[in-house]
Design a protein around this motif. Structure first.
Motif, PDB file in Angstrom:
ATOM      1  N   PRO A 293      21.960  32.980  50.745  1.00 14.39           N
ATOM      2  CA  PRO A 293      21.775  34.390  50.410  1.00 14.39           C
ATOM      3  C   PRO A 293      23.054  35.033  49.899  1.00 14.39           C
ATOM      4  N   THR A 294      22.920  36.178  49.255  1.00 16.46           N
ATOM      5  CA  THR A 294      24.071  36.880  48.716  1.00 16.46           C
ATOM      6  C   THR A 294      24.970  37.365  49.846  1.00 16.46           C
ATOM      7  N   LEU A 295      26.240  37.574  49.514  1.00 15.82           N
ATOM      8  CA  LEU A 295      27.216  37.958  50.538  1.00 15.82           C
ATOM      9  C   LEU A 295      26.959  39.350  51.088  1.00 15.82           C
ATOM     10  N   SER A 296      26.375  40.238  50.254  1.00 18.81           N
ATOM     11  CA  SER A 296      26.133  41.610  50.695  1.00 18.81           C
ATOM     12  C   SER A 296      24.751  42.060  50.244  1.00 18.81           C
ATOM     13  N   SER A 297      24.351  43.212  50.720  1.00 17.80           N
ATOM     14  CA  SER A 297      23.141  43.852  50.210  1.00 17.80           C
ATOM     15  C   SER A 297      23.473  44.566  48.908  1.00 17.80           C
ATOM     16  N   ILE A 298      22.436  45.044  48.219  1.00 10.88           N
ATOM     17  CA  ILE A 298      22.651  45.830  47.003  1.00 10.88           C
ATOM     18  C   ILE A 298      23.169  47.213  47.388  1.00 10.88           C
ATOM     19  N   ILE A 299      24.225  47.646  46.702  1.00 15.24           N
ATOM     20  CA  ILE A 299      24.856  48.938  46.983  1.00 15.24           C
ATOM     21  C   ILE A 299      24.626  49.878  45.801  1.00 15.24           C
ATOM     22  N   ASP A 300      24.120  51.090  46.064  1.00 22.07           N
ATOM     23  CA  ASP A 300      24.006  52.122  45.033  1.00 22.07           C
ATOM     24  C   ASP A 300      25.328  52.860  44.929  1.00 22.07           C
ATOM     25  N   LEU A 301      25.909  52.864  43.735  1.00 22.75           N
ATOM     26  CA  LEU A 301      27.221  53.477  43.538  1.00 22.75           C
ATOM     27  C   LEU A 301      27.129  54.897  42.982  1.00 22.75           C
ATOM     28  N   ILE A 302      26.484  55.034  41.828  1.00 22.70           N
ATOM     29  CA  ILE A 302      26.426  56.328  41.142  1.00 22.70           C
ATOM     30  C   ILE A 302      24.972  56.644  40.795  1.00 22.70           C
ATOM     31  N   GLU A 303      24.519  57.825  41.135  1.00 22.36           N
ATOM     32  CA  GLU A 303      23.193  58.314  40.748  1.00 22.36           C
ATOM     33  C   GLU A 303      23.366  59.258  39.564  1.00 22.36           C
ATOM     34  N   ILE A 304      22.588  59.068  38.507  1.00 24.68           N
ATOM     35  CA  ILE A 304      22.715  59.878  37.294  1.00 24.68           C
ATOM     36  C   ILE A 304      21.368  60.527  36.989  1.00 24.68           C
ATOM     37  N   ASP A 305      21.320  61.850  37.103  1.00 22.09           N
ATOM     38  CA  ASP A 305      20.123  62.602  36.747  1.00 22.09           C
ATOM     39  C   ASP A 305      20.271  63.051  35.302  1.00 22.09           C
ATOM     40  N   LEU A 306      19.560  62.401  34.394  1.00 21.10           N
ATOM     41  CA  LEU A 306      19.725  62.698  32.973  1.00 21.10           C
ATOM     42  C   LEU A 306      19.251  64.103  32.614  1.00 21.10           C
ATOM     43  N   GLU A 307      18.378  64.673  33.439  1.00 25.62           N
ATOM     44  CA  GLU A 307      17.909  66.033  33.178  1.00 25.62           C
ATOM     45  C   GLU A 307      19.020  67.055  33.437  1.00 25.62           C
ATOM     46  N   LYS A 308      19.976  66.683  34.308  1.00 25.28           N
ATOM     47  CA  LYS A 308      21.008  67.637  34.712  1.00 25.28           C
ATOM     48  C   LYS A 308      22.414  67.167  34.379  1.00 25.28           C
ATOM     49  N   ILE A 309      22.515  66.126  33.579  1.00 21.50           N
ATOM     50  CA  ILE A 309      23.836  65.548  33.316  1.00 21.50           C
ATOM     51  C   ILE A 309      24.756  66.524  32.593  1.00 21.50           C
ATOM     52  N   SER A 310      24.188  67.425  31.798  1.00 24.71           N
ATOM     53  CA  SER A 310      25.010  68.384  31.054  1.00 24.71           C
ATOM     54  C   SER A 310      25.701  69.384  31.967  1.00 24.71           C
ATOM     55  N   GLU A 311      25.212  69.511  33.215  1.00 26.65           N
ATOM     56  CA  GLU A 311      25.816  70.431  34.157  1.00 26.65           C
ATOM     57  C   GLU A 311      27.076  69.860  34.781  1.00 26.65           C
ATOM     58  N   LYS A 312      27.274  68.559  34.619  1.00 27.58           N
ATOM     59  CA  LYS A 312      28.447  67.904  35.212  1.00 27.58           C
ATOM     60  C   LYS A 312      29.536  67.776  34.155  1.00 27.58           C
ATOM     61  N   ASN A 313      30.654  68.445  34.376  1.00 27.37           N
ATOM     62  CA  ASN A 313      31.748  68.447  33.405  1.00 27.37           C
ATOM     63  C   ASN A 313      32.959  67.694  33.925  1.00 27.37           C
ATOM     64  N   LYS A 314      32.751  66.853  34.910  1.00 23.30           N
ATOM     65  CA  LYS A 314      33.886  66.189  35.521  1.00 23.30           C
ATOM     66  C   LYS A 314      33.573  64.722  35.783  1.00 23.30           C
TER      67      LYS A 314
END
Length: 510
Positions: free
Chosen positions: A403-424
C-alpha cells in the motif's frame, strides 16, 4: 531481397548504353571493405538494405571493366551472398521461436537455389521446408482481386470506390513508397503511402498518447455524461460556450443535446481546430454550433451565455493545474449568472515509494571503479539551480510500493465561481502522516475537478491503491535524499497557490 537483385539487374541493363566515369570505380572500391563489414555482419534479424544498395552500385560500376563471363560470376556471387544471409537469419529465427517449419513465399520464393539452400539448413536442424507453387508466389490478378474483396468486406460503411476513383500502376514497386515517422513524448508513429502526407488527418502527430487515451477512456466519458445530464436538466440553459483543446466534450454536447446552441472557441492548436471542424462538417446530423476565433465582443455576447464548459484540457499544459488556464481566459467576462463546468477544483498529493522513478535524481557514486562523486555534486547543484520543484510524469508507467505510504491529502481547494475574489497567494502548512513503514522517495500531485455535485473527475487516483489514470500527467517531487520512515511518522510540508497567476508551489519543511 529480390529488390536488391532487381536494382542490380536494372543497373546492368543501363550500363550498356551509358559511359561511366572510371574515377567512380576507384572511389567505390575504397569503400568495399566497409561495405562487406557492415553488410555481412548480421545484427540479429536485420539486413541493412542501404548497404545492399550501395554494394549493388559498386558492382554496377565494376561491370564496366569486366567481361560477360565475369559479370555472370558477379551476379552469382551476389545471389549466393544474399541467400546465405536469408538462410542464416531464418535459422536464427527458428532457434529464437522454437519452430521446426519454414515456409517460403513471395517472388523470390520461386528461386530454386534459395529453396535448395533453405532445405540444406532445415535438414541439419531436423526441420521441414515448404516452397509454395510458383503460381502462387508471383503477384497476379486473382490475388489482387481477392485482396480488394477482403478490404471491401472489412469496410463496414460499404462505401467502396467507383471505377473512376481507381487507378492502375503497372510498375508499382513496394520500395517506391514514402515512410513517415512522427513521435510524441512517449511513442513513435509510422505511416506508409504513395501519396503526399495528409497532415490534417493523422491525429498522433498533434495529440499526445495521454490525450488520445482521454478521448477513449470509458470511465472518464461516463462521468462527463452523468454530469451533463445533471447540468442540462436545468431548462434555463440554452446557450453554452466551450473552451479548450479537448474533442470529447463538444461532441458529447452536440450529440446528446441537439437543441442546445454551442459556441466553440477555436483551439490555438490549428491541427485540432481543423480536426474538430472536419468532424462536425461531416456529421450526418444537423448540429447547432458556431466556432469563433476569439472572445472579443464582436464574436460573442457574454450576457446571452448560460454556461461555460471545459474538459479542461490544453495541449500546451505541462502540469495538471496548468489546465486551469480555461478559467483565466474568461475571468474578465464571467458573471454570476453564468454556470461554470467544472465549478471547483482541488489539488491533492500522496507520499510514495517509487520502485525506479527516483533513480533519475539519484547520484551515480561509482562506475567501473571510477569515483563519480564530483560529477554527482555538479549535477546536484545544476538541478537545484534549474530544475522545478515539481516535474511532470505519467505515473501509470512507473510502479510504486503498495500500500501507499500515506493517505491522499487535500492541499488546496479552488472555487472557480469565487476565484476572482481572491487577490492573494493562499499558503498552508500541514503534515503528511505515514501509515506504513518504507522509504519515501517521492510525492505525487494532481488535480481533481468537480463537474457537478458529487461528480469529481480525477487526473490522478481516486483511492490510495488505485492505478494512475493514463489520460493525464501528474506532478512529482522527487526527494534529493529519500527518507526511511516508520508508521506514525509525519512529513511537514508547505504548499501555496497563486490565485492571480494560477501557479502552485510546494516545499518540504522537515
Amino acid at each position: 531481397m529480390s529488390t536488391a537483385e532487381l536494382r542490380y539487374a536494372n543497373q546492368l541493363e543501363i550500363i550498356r548504353s551509358e559511359e561511366k566515369d572510371r574515377y567512380m570505380i576507384s572511389q567505390l572500391s575504397k569503400q568495399l571493405d566497409e561495405l562487406y563489414t557492415k553488410l555481412f555482419g548480421l545484427n540479429n534479424f536485420h539486413i541493412y538494405q542501404t548497404y545492399l544498395h550501395r554494394l549493388s552500385e559498386f558492382l554496377y560500376y565494376l561491370t564496366t571493366t569486366l567481361s560477360n563471363r565475369q559479370t555472370i560470376d558477379l551476379c552469382f556471387s551476389l545471389q549466393e551472398t544474399l541467400f546465405a544471409m536469408l538462410v542464416e537469419i531464418t535459422e536464427r529465427a527458428l532457434a529464437h521461436v522454437g519452430s521446426n517449419q519454414v515456409l517460403i513465399v513471395g517472388g523470390v520464393g520461386c528461386n530454386v537455389r534459395l529453396q535448395e539452400m533453405m532445405g540444406a539448413m532445415c535438414k541439419e536442424r531436423q526441420a521441414t521446408v515448404c516452397a509454395i507453387d510458383e503460381r502462387y508466389c508471383i503477384d497476379n490478378g486473382a490475388m489482387i482481386a481477392q485482396a480488394g474483396y477482403e478490404m471491401y468486406n472489412a469496410d463496414k460503411t460499404r462505401k467502396g470506390m467507383t471505377l473512376d476513383e481507381t487507378n492502375c500502376s503497372q510498375r508499382y514497386r513496394t520500395d517506391a513508397v514514402s515512410l513517415y515517422c512522427f513521435h510524441d513524448e512517449y511513442s513513435l508513429y509510422f505511416d506508409v503511402g504513395t501519396l503526399p502526407f495528409p497532415s490534417k488527418s493523422f491525429t498522433p502527430t498533434y495529440l499526445s498518447r495521454s490525450a488520445v487515451a482521454g478521448f477513449n477512456n470509458d470511465k472518464r466519458r461516463n462521468k462527463y455524461i452523468q454530469a451533463l445530464e445533471k447540468s442540462f436538466s436545468n431548462p434555463s440553459i440554452n446557450r453554452c460556450l466551450y473552451i479548450g483543446d479537448g474533442l470529447l466534450l463538444p461532441l458529447l454536447i452536440l450529440e446528446m443535446y441537439p437543441n442546445i446552441e454551442l459556441i466553440i472557441l477555436q483551439s490555438s492548436n490549428i491541427h485540432l481546430a481543423h480536426t474538430l471542424e472536419a468532424i462536425l462538417k461531416n456529421s450526418s446530423k444537423q448540429l447547432n454550433y458556431r466556432i469563433i476565433p476569439s472572445l472579443d465582443k464582436e464574436n460573442i455576447d457574454f450576457q446571452t451565455i448560460d454556461m461555460i464548459l471545459s474538459e479542461p484540457f490544453f495541449t500546451k499544459s505541462i502540469l495538471p493545474w496548468d489546465n486551469l488556464h480555461f478559467y483565466y481566459l474568461i475571468q474578465q467576462y464571467h458573471h454570476s449568472n453564468i454556470k461554470l463546468f467544472p465549478s471547483k477544483a482541488r489539488i491533492r498529493c500522496i507520499a510514495l515509494e517509487f520502485d525506479n522513478l527516483y533513480k533519475i535524481r539519484s547520484p551515480v557514486k561509482q562506475c567501473c571503479q571510477f569515483d563519480l562523486t564530483p560529477f554527482d555534486e555538479q549535477i546536484l547543484q545544476a538541478s537545484l539551480n534549474v530544475d522545478a520543484t515539481i516535474e511532470p510524469q505519467s505515473l501509470f508507467e512507473y510502479s510504486s510500493k503498495k500500500p501507499t505510504l500515506s493517505s491522499i491529502i487535500d492541499l488546496i481547494e479552488i472555487d472557480l465561481e469565487k476565484i476572482s475574489e481572491k487577490n492573494k497567494i493562499e499558503t498552508i502548512n500541514l503534515d503528511i502522516p505515514f501509515n506504513v513503514d518504507g522509504i519515501c522517495n517521492g510525492i505525487a500531485f494532481w488535480i481533481d475537478y468537480q463537474l457537478e455535485d458529487n461528480i469529481w473527475l480525477t487526473t490522478g487516483i481516486e483511492n490510495e491503491n488505485d492505478s494512475w489514470v493514463n489520460y493525464s500527467k501528474q506532478g512529482v517531487h522527487l526527494l534529493l535524499k529519500p527518507i526511511e520512515i516508520k508508521s506514525g511518522m509525519k512529513l511537514s510540508i508547505n504548499a501555496a497557490f497563486d490565485f492571480q497567476q494560477g501557479q502552485f508551489s510546494f516545499n518540504i519543511i522537515s
